[in-house]
Motif scaffolding. Structure first.
Motif, mmCIF file in Angstrom:
data_model
loop_
_atom_site.group_PDB
_atom_site.id
_atom_site.type_symbol
_atom_site.label_atom_id
_atom_site.label_comp_id
_atom_site.label_asym_id
_atom_site.label_seq_id
_atom_site.Cartn_x
_atom_site.Cartn_y
_atom_site.Cartn_z
ATOM 1 N N GLU A 175 -22.632 -16.051 -18.268
ATOM 2 C CA GLU A 175 -24.037 -16.114 -18.682
ATOM 3 C C GLU A 175 -24.760 -14.987 -17.934
ATOM 4 O O GLU A 175 -24.822 -14.996 -16.697
ATOM 5 N N MET A 176 -25.292 -14.026 -18.655
ATOM 6 C CA MET A 176 -25.787 -12.809 -18.008
ATOM 7 C C MET A 176 -27.041 -13.070 -17.161
ATOM 8 O O MET A 176 -27.294 -12.377 -16.178
ATOM 9 N N ARG A 177 -27.794 -14.091 -17.534
ATOM 10 C CA ARG A 177 -29.026 -14.398 -16.808
ATOM 11 C C ARG A 177 -28.747 -14.900 -15.394
ATOM 12 O O ARG A 177 -29.515 -14.672 -14.474
ATOM 13 N N THR A 178 -27.613 -15.583 -15.235
ATOM 14 C CA THR A 178 -27.312 -16.180 -13.933
ATOM 15 C C THR A 178 -26.055 -15.606 -13.289
ATOM 16 O O THR A 178 -25.824 -15.809 -12.093
ATOM 17 N N GLY A 179 -25.225 -14.951 -14.077
ATOM 18 C CA GLY A 179 -23.946 -14.463 -13.561
ATOM 19 C C GLY A 179 -22.901 -15.567 -13.460
ATOM 20 O O GLY A 179 -21.796 -15.340 -12.956
ATOM 21 N N GLU A 180 -23.243 -16.769 -13.948
ATOM 22 C CA GLU A 180 -22.283 -17.883 -13.859
ATOM 23 C C GLU A 180 -21.270 -17.820 -15.002
ATOM 24 O O GLU A 180 -21.621 -17.534 -16.136
ATOM 25 N N MET A 181 -20.025 -18.166 -14.655
ATOM 26 C CA MET A 181 -18.972 -18.246 -15.668
ATOM 27 C C MET A 181 -19.046 -19.601 -16.356
ATOM 28 O O MET A 181 -19.242 -20.628 -15.685
ATOM 29 N N LYS A 182 -18.878 -19.617 -17.661
ATOM 30 C CA LYS A 182 -18.821 -20.873 -18.403
ATOM 31 C C LYS A 182 -17.512 -20.925 -19.199
ATOM 32 O O LYS A 182 -17.015 -19.887 -19.644
ATOM 33 N N SER A 498 -25.347 -8.016 -7.448
ATOM 34 C CA SER A 498 -26.226 -9.129 -7.835
ATOM 35 C C SER A 498 -25.652 -9.866 -9.040
ATOM 36 O O SER A 498 -24.774 -9.376 -9.750
ATOM 37 N N LYS A 499 -26.177 -11.057 -9.249
ATOM 38 C CA LYS A 499 -25.653 -11.905 -10.324
ATOM 39 C C LYS A 499 -26.516 -11.822 -11.584
ATOM 40 O O LYS A 499 -26.060 -12.117 -12.682
ATOM 41 N N VAL A 500 -27.774 -11.476 -11.409
ATOM 42 C CA VAL A 500 -28.731 -11.588 -12.509
ATOM 43 C C VAL A 500 -28.727 -10.309 -13.362
ATOM 44 O O VAL A 500 -29.030 -9.241 -12.860
ATOM 45 N N ASN A 502 -26.453 -8.301 -14.402
ATOM 46 C CA ASN A 502 -25.750 -7.195 -13.759
ATOM 47 C C ASN A 502 -25.058 -6.338 -14.833
ATOM 48 O O ASN A 502 -23.919 -6.584 -15.230
ATOM 49 N N THR A 503 -25.768 -5.315 -15.288
ATOM 50 C CA THR A 503 -25.227 -4.494 -16.380
ATOM 51 C C THR A 503 -24.099 -3.586 -15.899
ATOM 52 O O THR A 503 -23.280 -3.134 -16.697
ATOM 53 N N GLU A 504 -24.052 -3.327 -14.599
ATOM 54 C CA GLU A 504 -22.928 -2.532 -14.093
ATOM 55 C C GLU A 504 -21.624 -3.325 -14.282
ATOM 56 O O GLU A 504 -20.595 -2.780 -14.690
ATOM 57 N N PHE A 505 -21.720 -4.629 -14.037
ATOM 58 C CA PHE A 505 -20.554 -5.492 -14.228
ATOM 59 C C PHE A 505 -20.116 -5.525 -15.704
ATOM 60 O O PHE A 505 -18.947 -5.305 -16.025
ATOM 61 N N THR A 506 -21.077 -5.763 -16.609
ATOM 62 C CA THR A 506 -20.677 -5.852 -18.028
ATOM 63 C C THR A 506 -20.133 -4.507 -18.515
ATOM 64 O O THR A 506 -19.173 -4.462 -19.278
ATOM 65 N N GLN A 507 -20.728 -3.426 -18.015
ATOM 66 C CA GLN A 507 -20.230 -2.114 -18.453
ATOM 67 C C GLN A 507 -18.809 -1.843 -17.951
ATOM 68 O O GLN A 507 -18.020 -1.179 -18.618
ATOM 69 N N LEU A 508 -18.503 -2.372 -16.796
ATOM 70 C CA LEU A 508 -17.148 -2.172 -16.279
ATOM 71 C C LEU A 508 -16.137 -2.947 -17.136
ATOM 72 O O LEU A 508 -15.058 -2.435 -17.471
#
Ligand code: FAD
Length: 586
Positions: A175-182, A498-500, A502-508
């Protein structure tokens, strides 16, 4: 980790995903449907489609003609049973969309208007001015809101499919808003994640088209089919790659080289046609692969127009007049002005070919089912295959509708078969492993490797080795470069922890998907030693039906390059022939 249990999970809420969701909800109001999208649905790429959607509409058209244009346009690599199903369903789907509120442009007598499109013998492209995708997606989105059983998860990024016991069990998403995995548990998953044009540097595709679903299915053991077939659209704006729809030529726009000469007459696309009403299937209304290849040849001859953004040719619509341009092509008028500083009413606009569409994708059968039980795919991420070696413009939007619905029907059947209980323990174990993999990305040690460098080198390798024309040595270089880049990306560290959002994470994660998909394209192209449709080899210039009238299948092999094998093309009634766009009767 939060667990959401559903009967069917759809990944992707563009045209295909929304159509699938509606079909599921209509089939059984009791079905629990989860619809996941990494962006708000209306931001899906379908929204950007301009020109229109094909389907037989007029009495002078016929299913046979649509079939013939599609199969010939695809250089006989289409599965003809799938094409036949597609063209028969097309008008029904487009009419259904009208009933749901899609504002199709009309003729003066009130009937639905159709415009000519490249490679089509007859006018059959339904359109809503030049914002067809926007209206189509809006119509589907608003219709989907009527069904309470469709539970939406917007801005939720799918990272893994859950597979055990040889079948699908759901997927994992952040969930991109929180960085939590579902964890989304379901016996059936439909992938509708769109294309992967972003593996090239110059593309009409939005930034989100990174081939995620293709990579997820591929890693789960489903082959990617016909990946070497990448469509260049002949008319993109230089610098940005923004598309000027084929509707420009459908309305009568013409292409000129630096001398003002309509050069297409030199490339087997028939004699020069009069300005005004275009002549179907010839000159500017030839198919996209041929037009893009003609640009490349003109460039070699030094006939292109040098601009500060590189070599271009000119798309001239000045003879259409202001009234027609503003009625039929208002968006093109706006785009050319905003992004090239050109008023198309008064001047020709510089354009060049740009990567637009992937004909290949996740291998499915005519029922939109992949070989992995419970996993279905539809839309641009899938290869069913109706587009063969070259898609005809305006067949894709219709494909989303026809096969989005078909995937839903197949998923319902599968779920009802009763043999599909989710193995909770196995799914939990896999979800935990997926979460650990995500965490490992955050825990990587600092390094000098950057995402920008790897991404730029990937797109450069694709453009130089796997572009409009290809040959052995350059394809090998590209495949080698991609193998190294896949290695290098494993050492890219995230600077943003950061968790909120985090577009660097999604881009990776997206970069990893793109590299896998790009490698499948390059290796498939290397293996196909012939020229067919959009795949043109300078070292194998002829089509070779004897050896290559076959779908290529790229199988994932982890760190190694994919293993290739081949599947027969389904031929029902059209034997391979010559693609003739010269205007001679065919
Ligand atoms: C500029 C442009 C103009 C076009 N014009 C036409 C036209 O006129 N006629 C025509 O027939 N075709 C046209 N096409 C092609 C056509 O629009 C596309 O092929 C089609 O819209 C793709 O639809 P889709 O539903 O498969 O995917 P998309 O609309 O791309 O949607 C993909 C969905 O998947 C989701 N997604 C992706 N990855 C993830 C992930 N990891 N986790 C969660 N969600 C994810 C996205 O959020 C999105 O909702 C055009 C394409 C472009 C780029």
């Amino acid at each position: 980790m939060e667990t959401i249990e559903s009967d069917v999970v759809i990944v992707g809420a563009g045209g295909a995903g929304l159509r699938a969701a509606i079909a599921l909800a209509e089939a059984d109001p009791g079905l629990r449907i989860s619809l996941l999208s990494k962006v708000y649905p209306m931001r899906s790429h379908t929204c950007a489609a301009e020109g229109g959607a094909a389907g037989v509409a007029r009495s002078d058209d016929s299913m046979d003609l649509h079939f013939g244009d599609t199969v010939g346009g695809g250089d006989w690599l289409c599965d003809q049973d799938a094409v036949e199903f597609f063209i028969n369903e097309a008008p029904k789907e487009l009419t259904r969309l009208e009933h749901w509120g899609c504002p199709w442009s009309r003729e003066t007598d009130g009937s639905v208007g159709v415009r000519p499109f490249g490679g089509m013998k007859i006018k059959r492209t339904w359109f809503a001015a030049d914002k067809t995708g926007f209206h189509l997606l809006h119509t589907l989105f608003q219709t989907s809101l009527k069904f309470e059983s469709i539970r939406r998860f917007d801005e939720v990024f799918t990272t893994d499919l859950l597979v055990s016991d040889g079948r699908i069990q759901g997927c994992c998403a952040v969930e991109m808003r929180t960085g939590e995995m579902k964890q989304f548990l379901a016996p059936a998953v439909i992938l509708c994640t769109g294309g992967a044009g972003r593996i090239f540097p110059f593309t009409t595709n939005g930034a989100i088209k990174t081939g995620d679903g293709m990579a997820l299915a591929y890693r789960a053991g489903v082959p990617l089919k016909d990946m070497e077939f990448v469509q260049y659209h002949p008319t993109g704006l230089p610098a940005t790659g923004i598309l000027l729809t084929e509707g420009c030529r459908g309305e009568g726009g013409v292409l000129r080289n630096k001398d003002g000469y309509r050069y297409l007459q030199d490339y087997g696309m028939g004699p020069e046609t009069p300005l005004g009403e275009p002549v179907l299937k010839t000159m500017e209304l030839g198919p996209r692969d041929r037009l893009s290849q003609a640009f490349w040849q003109e460039q070699k001859k030094g006939n292109t127009v040098p601009t500060k953004w590189g070599d271009c040719v000119l798309l001239d619509m000045t003879h259409l007049g202001e009234a027609r341009i503003l009625e039929r092509l208002p968006f093109v008028h706006e785009l050319a002005h905003a992004y090239a500083g050109v008023d198309i009413v008064k001047e020709a606009v510089p354009i060049r070919p740009v990567v637009h569409y992937m004909m290949g994708g996740i291998h499915t059968d005519i029922n939109a089912a992949t070989p992995l039980p419970g996993l279905f795919a539809a839309g641009e991420c899938a290869c069913v295959s109706i587009n063969g070696a070259n898609r005809l413009g305006s067949n894709s939007l219709t494909e989303l509708l026809v096969f989005g619905k078909r995937a839903a029907e197949s998923a319902v059947k599968y779920v009802r078969s009763g043999t599909t209980k989710v193995d909770r323990a196995a799914a939990d174990q896999q979800a935990n492993a997926a979460e650990a993999r995500v965490q490992a990305l955050f825990d990587r040690p600092e390094s000098t490797e950057t995402m920008t460098a790897v991404r730029n080198e990937m797109t450069h390798a694709m453009e130089t080795g796997a572009g409009i024309y290809r040959e052995e040595a350059m394809l090998k270089d590209t495949a080698d470069a991609l193998a190294k880049l896949r290695q290098r990306q494993t050492s890219i560290a995230l600077r943003d922890k950061s968790k909120v959002f985090n577009t660097e994470f999604t881009q990776l994660v997206e970069l990893g998907c793109m590299l896998d998909v790009a490698q499948a394209v390059a290796v498939s192209a290397l293996a196909r030693k012939e020229s067919r449709g959009s795949h043109q080899r300078l070292d194998h210039v002829e089509r070779d039906d004897e050896t290559f009238l076959k779908h290529s299948m790229a199988h994932y092999q982890g760190e190694d390059a994919p293993r290739m094998d081949y599947l027969d093309v389904v031929i029902t009634k059209s034997r391979p022939g010559v693609r003739d766009y010269s205007g001679a009767k065919s």
